[in-house]
Design a protein around this motif. Structure first.
Motif, PDB file in Angstrom:
ATOM      1  N   ALA A  35       0.842  -1.197   0.000  1.00 13.48           N
ATOM      2  CA  ALA A  35       0.000   0.000   0.000  1.00 13.48           C
ATOM      3  C   ALA A  35       0.877   1.247   0.000  1.00 13.48           C
ATOM      4  N   VAL A  36       0.638   2.111  -0.980  1.00 20.11           N
ATOM      5  CA  VAL A  36       1.451   3.315  -1.146  1.00 20.11           C
ATOM      6  C   VAL A  36       0.569   4.555  -1.036  1.00 20.11           C
ATOM      7  N   ALA A  37       0.991   5.508  -0.248  1.00 17.86           N
ATOM      8  CA  ALA A  37       0.320   6.799  -0.128  1.00 17.86           C
ATOM      9  C   ALA A  37       1.252   7.734   0.624  1.00 17.86           C
ATOM     10  N   ARG A  38       0.873   9.004   0.686  1.00 13.00           N
ATOM     11  CA  ARG A  38       1.726   9.968   1.382  1.00 13.00           C
ATOM     12  C   ARG A  38       1.441  10.020   2.878  1.00 13.00           C
ATOM     13  N   THR A  39       0.310   9.465   3.312  1.00 12.36           N
ATOM     14  CA  THR A  39      -0.089   9.552   4.717  1.00 12.36           C
ATOM     15  C   THR A  39       0.268   8.261   5.442  1.00 12.36           C
ATOM     16  N   ALA A  40       1.326   8.301   6.229  1.00 18.10           N
ATOM     17  CA  ALA A  40       1.835   7.097   6.880  1.00 18.10           C
ATOM     18  C   ALA A  40       0.853   6.526   7.893  1.00 18.10           C
ATOM     19  N   GLU A  41       0.188   7.380   8.673  1.00 16.49           N
ATOM     20  CA  GLU A  41      -0.694   6.905   9.739  1.00 16.49           C
ATOM     21  C   GLU A  41      -1.855   6.084   9.181  1.00 16.49           C
ATOM     22  N   GLU A  42      -2.490   6.573   8.117  1.00 18.61           N
ATOM     23  CA  GLU A  42      -3.609   5.842   7.537  1.00 18.61           C
ATOM     24  C   GLU A  42      -3.134   4.545   6.878  1.00 18.61           C
ATOM     25  N   LEU A  43      -1.926   4.539   6.341  1.00 14.96           N
ATOM     26  CA  LEU A  43      -1.379   3.332   5.740  1.00 14.96           C
ATOM     27  C   LEU A  43      -1.138   2.252   6.787  1.00 14.96           C
ATOM     28  N   GLU A  44      -0.654   2.639   7.949  1.00 17.97           N
ATOM     29  CA  GLU A  44      -0.388   1.667   9.013  1.00 17.97           C
ATOM     30  C   GLU A  44      -1.678   0.973   9.442  1.00 17.97           C
ATOM     31  N   GLU A  45      -2.754   1.727   9.544  1.00 14.85           N
ATOM     32  CA  GLU A  45      -4.045   1.136   9.898  1.00 14.85           C
ATOM     33  C   GLU A  45      -4.494   0.133   8.840  1.00 14.85           C
ATOM     34  N   LEU A  46      -4.262   0.477   7.567  1.00 11.39           N
ATOM     35  CA  LEU A  46      -4.648  -0.410   6.472  1.00 11.39           C
ATOM     36  C   LEU A  46      -3.850  -1.701   6.475  1.00 11.39           C
ATOM     37  N   THR A  47      -2.541  -1.602   6.663  1.00 11.39           N
ATOM     38  CA  THR A  47      -1.705  -2.799   6.594  1.00 11.39           C
ATOM     39  C   THR A  47      -1.940  -3.742   7.766  1.00 11.39           C
ATOM     40  N   LEU A  48      -2.471  -3.234   8.874  1.00  8.70           N
ATOM     41  CA  LEU A  48      -2.867  -4.129   9.957  1.00  8.70           C
ATOM     42  C   LEU A  48      -3.983  -5.059   9.498  1.00  8.70           C
ATOM     43  N   LYS A  49      -4.831  -4.551   8.594  1.00  8.02           N
ATOM     44  CA  LYS A  49      -5.945  -5.351   8.083  1.00  8.02           C
ATOM     45  C   LYS A  49      -5.514  -6.274   6.948  1.00  8.02           C
ATOM     46  N   THR A  50      -4.542  -5.824   6.140  1.00  4.96           N
ATOM     47  CA  THR A  50      -4.148  -6.604   4.960  1.00  4.96           C
ATOM     48  C   THR A  50      -2.928  -7.481   5.216  1.00  4.96           C
ATOM     49  N   GLN A  51      -2.212  -7.239   6.322  1.00  6.32           N
ATOM     50  CA  GLN A  51      -0.971  -7.948   6.635  1.00  6.32           C
ATOM     51  C   GLN A  51       0.028  -7.809   5.493  1.00  6.32           C
ATOM     52  N   GLY A  52       0.015  -6.639   4.881  1.00  7.39           N
ATOM     53  CA  GLY A  52       0.921  -6.371   3.782  1.00  7.39           C
ATOM     54  C   GLY A  52       2.023  -5.408   4.182  1.00  7.39           C
ATOM     55  N   LEU A  53       2.457  -4.604   3.219  1.00 10.62           N
ATOM     56  CA  LEU A  53       3.555  -3.680   3.414  1.00 10.62           C
ATOM     57  C   LEU A  53       3.072  -2.264   3.133  1.00 10.62           C
ATOM     58  N   ALA A  54       3.393  -1.331   4.018  1.00 12.10           N
ATOM     59  CA  ALA A  54       3.041   0.073   3.825  1.00 12.10           C
ATOM     60  C   ALA A  54       4.280   0.854   3.443  1.00 12.10           C
ATOM     61  N   ILE A  55       4.172   1.661   2.387  1.00 13.82           N
ATOM     62  CA  ILE A  55       5.289   2.495   1.961  1.00 13.82           C
ATOM     63  C   ILE A  55       4.798   3.928   1.794  1.00 13.82           C
ATOM     64  N   PRO A  56       5.087   4.801   2.753  1.00 17.01           N
ATOM     65  CA  PRO A  56       4.766   6.222   2.563  1.00 17.01           C
ATOM     66  C   PRO A  56       5.678   6.800   1.478  1.00 17.01           C
ATOM     67  N   ALA A  57       5.088   7.345   0.425  1.00 19.56           N
ATOM     68  CA  ALA A  57       5.903   7.816  -0.689  1.00 19.56           C
ATOM     69  C   ALA A  57       5.110   8.774  -1.557  1.00 19.56           C
TER      70      ALA A  57
END
Length: 235
Positions: A35-57
């Motif tokens: 999951a890629v986006a500029r907002t790190a906090e919202e990405l972290e919440e998402l990756t908890l659900k998907t068990q994937g990787l968050a990349i703020p970028a």
């Protein structure tokens, strides 16, 4: 149908709205989602659900685009899917736009798609398979008042993806473009369901299902264009 289990999918603009709906649905189908986006906090919440990787970028930054691909390969050892969903828009009379606003819209909508594809395509061609999905807009096919800059960016994105489709097809790589109409989301600083009109729009989940449809199509089926209609919610 193509099995998405353990496929590695990069989704841009994934922190909310359409991108979040796509990321969640692909994860439900067994894909490993980056999951890629500029907002790190919202990405972290998402990756908890998907068990994937968050990349703020920032997708419009070439170094960031290259890092996204390199980090995905480092973590999962493979690349299968890229969903170019990140997008911004602004609507006004042409003479009221500042050049900086033109740059911002084209940077995200066009340059972002270009840079991620540029970084990923060599890997997909080398492995002989993969799928790029671009989330364009129905304004890629029409014009309207106050839509000069946003519409131009979506026409450009559509042309980029259409040309790329022809370049990579001989290597077994597919490129699909989806053209949603009005979607009830956070686009252009709105909030979902904030007006009565928006309650009749497509939902982010509708677009996510369209992405799933093109990704799961058999290898011998080519879906060049998929248009979602905002009133009927059919495609």
């Amino acid at each position: 149908m193509t099995d998405l289990t353990d496929k590695v999918a990069i989704v841009t603009g994934a922190s909310r709205g359409i991108g979040k709906a796509i990321a969640l649905l692909l994860a439900m189908q067994g894909a490993k989602v980056v999951a890629v986006a500029r907002t790190a906090e919202e990405l972290e919440e998402l990756t908890l659900k998907t068990q994937g990787l968050a990349i703020p970028a920032d997708v419009a930054d070439e170094a960031d685009a290259e890092f996204i691909v390199a980090e995905t390969l480092s973590r999962f050892g493979r690349l299968d899917i890229l969903v170019c969903n990140a997008g911004v828009g602004s609507f006004n009379l042409l003479e009221n736009f500042e050049a900086a606003e033109w740059d911002r819209i084209f940077d995200v909508n066009v340059k972002g798609t270009f840079l991620l594809c540029k970084a990923m395509v060599p890997h997909l061609k080398a492995q002989g398979h993969g799928h790029i999905v671009g989330i364009a807009s129905d304004v890629s096919k029409r014009t309207f008042e106050h839509g000069t800059v946003y519409g131009a960016s979506k026409y450009a994105q559509d042309a980029l993806l259409g040309s790329l489709r022809k370049e990579v097809r001989p290597y077994g790589v597919k490129v699909s473009t989806i053209y949603p109409g009005m979607v009830d989301t956070y686009f252009n600083e709105s909030k979902p369901g904030s007006t009565e009109a928006e309650k009749t729009h497509l939902k982010p989940s509708d677009v996510a299902q369209a992405v799933r449809y093109v990704l799961e199509a058999p290898a011998h089926v080519v879906v060049d264009e998929l248009m979602l209609h905002p009133l009927t919610q059919e495609w």
